[in-house]
Design an enzyme around this catalytic site. Structure first.
Site, short mmCIF file in Angstrom:
data_model
loop_
_atom_site.label_atom_id
_atom_site.label_comp_id
_atom_site.label_asym_id
_atom_site.label_seq_id
_atom_site.Cartn_x
_atom_site.Cartn_y
_atom_site.Cartn_z
N GLY A 74 12.10 40.81 -13.62
CA GLY A 74 10.99 40.81 -13.96
C GLY A 74 10.14 39.27 -13.54
O GLY A 74 9.45 39.59 -12.44
N GLU A 111 -3.74 39.94 -9.62
CA GLU A 111 -3.40 40.40 -11.02
C GLU A 111 -3.62 39.41 -12.20
O GLU A 111 -4.39 39.78 -13.00
CB GLU A 111 -2.05 40.91 -10.81
CG GLU A 111 -1.74 41.60 -12.29
CD GLU A 111 0.01 42.22 -12.37
OE1 GLU A 111 -0.05 43.03 -13.10
OE2 GLU A 111 0.61 41.43 -11.68
N GLN A 149 -15.75 26.42 -46.14
CA GLN A 149 -15.36 25.41 -44.94
C GLN A 149 -14.10 25.85 -44.03
O GLN A 149 -14.08 25.96 -42.88
CB GLN A 149 -15.17 24.14 -45.15
CG GLN A 149 -16.41 23.36 -45.71
CD GLN A 149 -16.44 21.71 -45.92
OE1 GLN A 149 -15.09 21.33 -46.32
NE2 GLN A 149 -17.39 21.05 -45.81
#
Length: 386
Positions: free
Chosen positions: A135, A247, A284
């Site tokens: 990988g 890519e 908030q």
């Protein structure tokens, strides 16, 4: 601050958005369920938006002199991803990685038979690099081999996590090949579906980008004609690292689409949702979430459109490409998760788009090189500089 666009640029952006919202969004649910694919709509988009003319202009020598060209492609990808990151993935792999590599590096015959049909949406392409045991170490750990045998190359090996694999009609497969001097070189081979010895597995079941079919590719004595080696002959140097950089440089635009859509949904919901007698946008803690989301939106937008803002092509070092992918991937996940929190229980439901976006965003930190690989590559590039 948001990008300042002229009338022509706003019109282009609105045209892209209108197409995605009208033609693609009604089909996203079926795409995610595997009942439809994106490719008929990609073909329709290419035809109706005349993307071939856009590609031809962008590829011309005058591109650096036309600032509009630096705006077109990022905007298109962002608008795709706002509706469906899966759609953007399928398009990016077939048009960008498969067709783009062939158009830049292929022979005239390869461009005619594979590159141009893919650019027109008439052929679905896949880019097959990753392997089960390789990988992050895509090149060093590669096991797929190509051996010359007469007028063919014989390929043996397997690839995994390949986008478009279950439905691709042609594959750009990377394999190790021994040069005449005995050294290993990684070469790219164009392999047709139906080529003896090539098979693909069933689509994977995934956490996200489910509308983008992903699967395995197997080669068992797969015989590929000599003419199908990319560029027409074995090269001393491969182009894989440049393709990986391409890519990675495309990921931020998909991230921006996710961030933009999630922020839009979160702001609208915060203004409309009433709790304790007032909109939750008045509180908030909600404002703090929205402020951080907006900060991420502005930073990622500046990364995606930096060439457009500069008015010229930028020669980006490896560190800059990795930094962009690293930051934008993390921010896509952060903003999508913040949107889920603002919508509360509704954000966790499938019918709200932020649930899908939160699942889709995670792949931005994994695909095209994990966060860890971006950090290591970035640091090494910086430290190696004089």
């Amino acid at each position: 601050m948001p990008l300042e666009l002229n009338e022509n640029q706003r019109m282009i952006k609105q045209t892209f958005r209108k197409f995605m919202e009208k033609e693609v969004e009604p089909h996203v649910e079926k795409m995610e369920a595997g009942e439809e694919t994106a490719f008929p709509f990609i073909k329709k988009m290419i035809d109706e938006l005349d993307l071939m003319s856009m590609y031809a202009t962008t590829a011309s020598a005058e591109v650096d002199e036309d600032r509009l060209q630096l705006f077109l492609w990022p905007t298109l990808i962002v608008e795709m991803a706002r509706v469906s990151p899966s759609f953007a993935f399928g398009f990016g792999v077939s048009i960008g990685l498969f067709a783009g590599n062939i158009m830049r590096r292929g022979t005239p015959e390869q461009i005619e038979h594979y590159g141009m049909p893919a650019l027109k949406g008439d052929l679905i392409g896949a880019w097959a690099l990753t392997e089960p045991g390789a990988g992050s170490d895509a090149l060093g750990g590669m096991k797929t081999r190509a051996v010359k045998d007469g007028d063919h190359y014989v390929l043996n090996g397997s690839k995994t996590f390949i986008t478009n694999a279950p439905c691709a009609e042609a594959f750009l497969v990377y394999a190790k090949y021994k040069l005449d001097d005995g050294r290993d070189s990684v070469q790219a081979f164009i392999v047709d579906r139906g080529c003896p010895g090539l098979t693909t597995g069933q689509p994977f079941k995934k956490m996200g980008v489910r509308g983008s079919p992903t699967g395995e590719v197997f080669m068992d004595d797969c015989r590929v004609p000599l003419a199908n080696i990319l560029g027409g002959g074995v090269k001393e140097r491969d182009h894989v690292k440049k393709s990986l950089a391409g890519e990675r440089s495309g990921i931020p635009a998909i991230c921006l689409g996710i961030i933009d859509r999630c922020f839009e949904v979160a702001v609208k919901y915060a203004k409309e949702r009433q709790q304790f007698g007032q909109p939750i946008a008045n509180y908030q803690l909600m404002q703090a979430r929205l402020a951080r989301m907006y900060t991420a939106l502005m930073n990622v937008e500046n990364i995606v459109f930096k060439e457009f803002l500069a008015g010229r092509r930028l020669n980006q070092p490896v560190a800059d490409i990795c930094a962009g992918k690293l930051y934008c991937g993390e921010m896509a996940t952060f903003v999508a998760n913040e949107a889920v929190m603002i919508l509360g229980g509704y954000g966790y439901m499938e019918e709200y788009v932020v649930e899908r976006m939160a699942r889709d965003a995670k792949i931005m930190e994994i695909g095209a090189g994990t966060t860890e690989m971006q950090i290591l590559t970035l640091a090494r590039d910086v430290l190696e500089r004089d």
